[in-house]
Design a protein around this motif. Sequence first.
Motif, PDB file in Angstrom:
ATOM      1  N   TYR A 141       0.815  -1.202   0.000  1.00 11.76           N
ATOM      2  CA  TYR A 141       0.000   0.000   0.000  1.00 11.76           C
ATOM      3  C   TYR A 141       0.860   1.269   0.000  1.00 11.76           C
ATOM      4  CZ  TYR A 141      -3.211  -3.596   1.626  1.00 11.76           C
ATOM      5  OH  TYR A 141      -3.936  -4.754   1.730  1.00 11.76           O
ATOM      6  N   GLY A 142       0.251   2.327  -0.522  1.00  9.39           N
ATOM      7  CA  GLY A 142       0.906   3.620  -0.527  1.00  9.39           C
ATOM      8  C   GLY A 142      -0.107   4.742  -0.396  1.00  9.39           C
ATOM      9  N   GLN A 143       0.383   5.879   0.070  1.00  9.67           N
ATOM     10  CA  GLN A 143      -0.444   7.075   0.197  1.00  9.67           C
ATOM     11  C   GLN A 143       0.285   8.227  -0.477  1.00  9.67           C
ATOM     12  OE1 GLN A 143      -2.458   8.234   4.025  1.00  9.67           O
ATOM     13  NE2 GLN A 143      -0.946   9.885   3.974  1.00  9.67           N
ATOM     14  N   CYS A 144      -0.399   8.893  -1.419  1.00 11.05           N
ATOM     15  CA  CYS A 144       0.220   9.985  -2.169  1.00 11.05           C
ATOM     16  C   CYS A 144      -0.508  11.297  -1.893  1.00 11.05           C
ATOM     17  CB  CYS A 144       0.192   9.688  -3.664  1.00 11.05           C
ATOM     18  SG  CYS A 144       1.148   8.230  -4.160  1.00 11.05           S
ATOM     19  N   GLN A 145       0.260  12.376  -1.965  1.00  9.73           N
ATOM     20  CA  GLN A 145      -0.286  13.711  -1.740  1.00  9.73           C
ATOM     21  C   GLN A 145       0.364  14.681  -2.719  1.00  9.73           C
ATOM     22  OE1 GLN A 145       0.656  15.505   2.097  1.00  9.73           O
ATOM     23  NE2 GLN A 145      -1.320  16.561   2.128  1.00  9.73           N
ATOM     24  N   PHE A 146      -0.440  15.595  -3.268  1.00 12.04           N
ATOM     25  CA  PHE A 146       0.106  16.641  -4.128  1.00 12.04           C
ATOM     26  C   PHE A 146       0.648  17.782  -3.268  1.00 12.04           C
ATOM     27  CE2 PHE A 146      -2.650  15.069  -7.712  1.00 12.04           C
ATOM     28  CZ  PHE A 146      -1.603  14.865  -8.600  1.00 12.04           C
ATOM     29  N   LEU A 147       1.850  18.252  -3.625  1.00 16.26           N
ATOM     30  CA  LEU A 147       2.446  19.443  -3.029  1.00 16.26           C
ATOM     31  C   LEU A 147       2.513  20.510  -4.121  1.00 16.26           C
ATOM     32  CD1 LEU A 147       5.408  17.699  -1.168  1.00 16.26           C
ATOM     33  CD2 LEU A 147       3.080  18.072  -0.334  1.00 16.26           C
ATOM     34  N   PHE A 148       1.970  21.684  -3.877  1.00 18.10           N
ATOM     35  CA  PHE A 148       1.873  22.705  -4.918  1.00 18.10           C
ATOM     36  C   PHE A 148       2.864  23.845  -4.674  1.00 18.10           C
ATOM     37  CE2 PHE A 148      -1.238  23.698  -1.633  1.00 18.10           C
ATOM     38  CZ  PHE A 148      -1.054  25.058  -1.410  1.00 18.10           C
ATOM     39  N   ARG A 149       3.259  24.484  -5.767  1.00 18.79           N
ATOM     40  CA  ARG A 149       4.111  25.669  -5.712  1.00 18.79           C
ATOM     41  C   ARG A 149       3.886  26.465  -6.979  1.00 18.79           C
ATOM     42  NH1 ARG A 149       8.892  25.489  -8.704  1.00 18.79           N
ATOM     43  NH2 ARG A 149       9.362  23.494  -9.712  1.00 18.79           N
TER      44      ARG A 149
END
Length: 257
Positions: A141-149
């Motif tokens: 399993y994995g958990q992904c998150q968007f980081l914005f700039r």
Amino acid sequence: MQRIVKRVALLALSVIVSGCSLGKSDTFIFTADLPPNFYYRASAVYVPAKGETCTVPGGKNTHVGFNRHWRKEYKPDSEIALYRTVSGCPMVISKVKLEINAVYGDDWGDIGGDNASVMIYEVLPADYKREFSVEGESGFYGQCQFLFRTSGGKRRIVKILDCKGIDAKGVLARGRPGVAYTLDQLPGKTVKLKIKLVEEEMPAIKDTWVKVPNGWKRCMGDNFEDQYAFCYGDYKRFSSFMMPDGKQCTIYPGCTE
């Protein structure tokens, strides 16, 4: 007669070296359960089989790719061989390198990416071995998150994908999503990666955005041309920015206050 016996012996030897036996699968399936607009690309890596002293010049053809052209044609199931012979050298799979790609806009570069892996060993500690279901499936399993700039003179929004491994209960691990199996576990089995996307996005760089009740506001910095534009305690001057679709906005992600 001697020639026939010799050819039979060579055939038997090749079966032993490859680790296969008649009627036994020498492949496994890798698949992934991903959020919308997520795709994986895989590279199976092979090394000389145990006991072999041969080498492959330049390592050519020791990697086999899957979903290399995922933008045009994507298949969630990849059938991966456990054994190959390259330049006359019997080889065995050692790992599957995974590239996770998430598309967030229409531009060619509107992609965030991160990595995962499947490691394959001859032996693993008993308490580290993953079990397979009666259907022959095992998952990680994995958990992904968007980081914005913001980027460039127009302060256009770009996103970075940050993925971490998690266990079946959702507890975060330290590194990227990954799993390990022994070679004898995999014939005829299915390994599945399941990725969950965190809904809330976060700034990629600290002290460049300010949290407000309905989103994030971009600090101005020295001026609009300031590419770094750190806040440095100035929480009164903010700038507009451009969304991936070209829309001009003052607050992220809602665009207008």
